[in-house]
Design an enzyme around this catalytic site. Sequence first.
Site, PDB file in Angstrom:
ATOM      1  N   GLY A  78      47.151   5.231  20.169  1.00  0.00           N
ATOM      2  CA  GLY A  78      46.478   3.927  20.050  1.00  0.00           C
ATOM      3  C   GLY A  78      47.018   3.178  18.836  1.00  0.00           C
ATOM      4  O   GLY A  78      47.428   2.014  18.933  1.00  0.00           O
ATOM      5  N   HIS A  79      47.047   3.880  17.686  1.00  0.00           N
ATOM      6  CA  HIS A  79      47.620   3.261  16.485  1.00  0.00           C
ATOM      7  C   HIS A  79      49.094   2.907  16.715  1.00  0.00           C
ATOM      8  O   HIS A  79      49.566   1.863  16.283  1.00  0.00           O
ATOM      9  CB  HIS A  79      47.558   4.232  15.306  1.00  0.00           C
ATOM     10  CG  HIS A  79      46.182   4.626  14.869  1.00  0.00           C
ATOM     11  ND1 HIS A  79      45.692   5.897  15.021  1.00  0.00           N
ATOM     12  CD2 HIS A  79      45.193   3.921  14.264  1.00  0.00           C
ATOM     13  CE1 HIS A  79      44.474   5.972  14.520  1.00  0.00           C
ATOM     14  NE2 HIS A  79      44.136   4.789  14.059  1.00  0.00           N
ATOM     15  N   LEU A  92      46.945   9.267  12.772  1.00  0.00           N
ATOM     16  CA  LEU A  92      47.492   8.315  13.740  1.00  0.00           C
ATOM     17  C   LEU A  92      47.706   8.944  15.117  1.00  0.00           C
ATOM     18  O   LEU A  92      48.157  10.082  15.226  1.00  0.00           O
ATOM     19  CB  LEU A  92      48.815   7.744  13.219  1.00  0.00           C
ATOM     20  CG  LEU A  92      48.728   7.041  11.852  1.00  0.00           C
ATOM     21  CD1 LEU A  92      50.118   6.557  11.424  1.00  0.00           C
ATOM     22  CD2 LEU A  92      47.742   5.882  11.886  1.00  0.00           C
TER      23      LEU A  92
END
Length: 286
Positions: A38-39, A35
């Site tokens: 963006g995630h 992760l």
Amino acid sequence: MSIAVVNEIKSLREIVKNYRKEGKTIALVPTMGCLHEGHKSLMQKAHSIADVTIISVFVNPIQFCPGEDYDKYPRTLDADKIVAESAGVDVIFAPSVNEMYPGLQKFSDLTMVVPPYELTDIMCGKSRVGHFDGVETVVSKLFNIVQPDFACFGMKDIQQLFLIKKMVRDLNFPVEIIPCPLVREESGLALSSRNKYLSDSDKQIALSISKAIFAIRDLYRAGVTDTKKLFDAGLTNLHKNVELEYLEFVDENTFKPVDVVKSNTICAIAARVGNVRLIDNIVLEV
Ligand code: AMP
């Protein structure tokens, strides 16, 4: 309450059942882990719209084509827990391959969800044959397991987002798809778990991918709408060591290629730097 990591479908269903009893709404963020910011933006969005945020962390074997990076895809669950917790995630669903596909010997044994050929015979679907069958199948399974009210998907994977929205309409999944903006490094490079594969010098080369699409955006804003001219402008900005897979201009509603750009046309690119395949896109607006 600290974040829960759940590996079994049965346990997750129990947890979901209890949330439902309490009348809580649920947002799902499907991921393959490793992760990054963006995630995190998707998880924060999920957290802001629903009572409960569930993410899945699952490197889905059936969406990788032969010869792709399935085996070496980064798996970093301990670090992912920290990122997810900081974004307000309640539950991480991290099943094994056997939990998701019990006893699976070959992909062709599986019931699959297959998007229309003409929407996958372009862009990423063209070079990654069968990729979106694997994506739609796993996302359908996740929707059936979690039964979320909302599901957040990034505009980074713009063709995926388009196909998931269509799948939800076509198959009447009772879930609202929430598109989330593409997040970049300050340098402009689109954040991706695969950026981990890039050496420092490759990263410099990869930067020319976002430079190319920004050049296209600027030219469009200056009044150029002919995709041939915009394509050439993109190409001249690409570093010579970037191997272009596609640079397409497609209509936002149909994903059909266009000759003349209008507002909301999508400009999408896929390219390789060494062995690393990267994608980026921009929605063209004046
Ligand atoms: P992945 O783990 O690559 O399968 O991605 C999981 C979700 O995160 C997908 O909906 C992606 O579109 C989204 N995502 C990945 N990178 C970004 C990014 N740089 N900006 C926004 N969303 C992203």
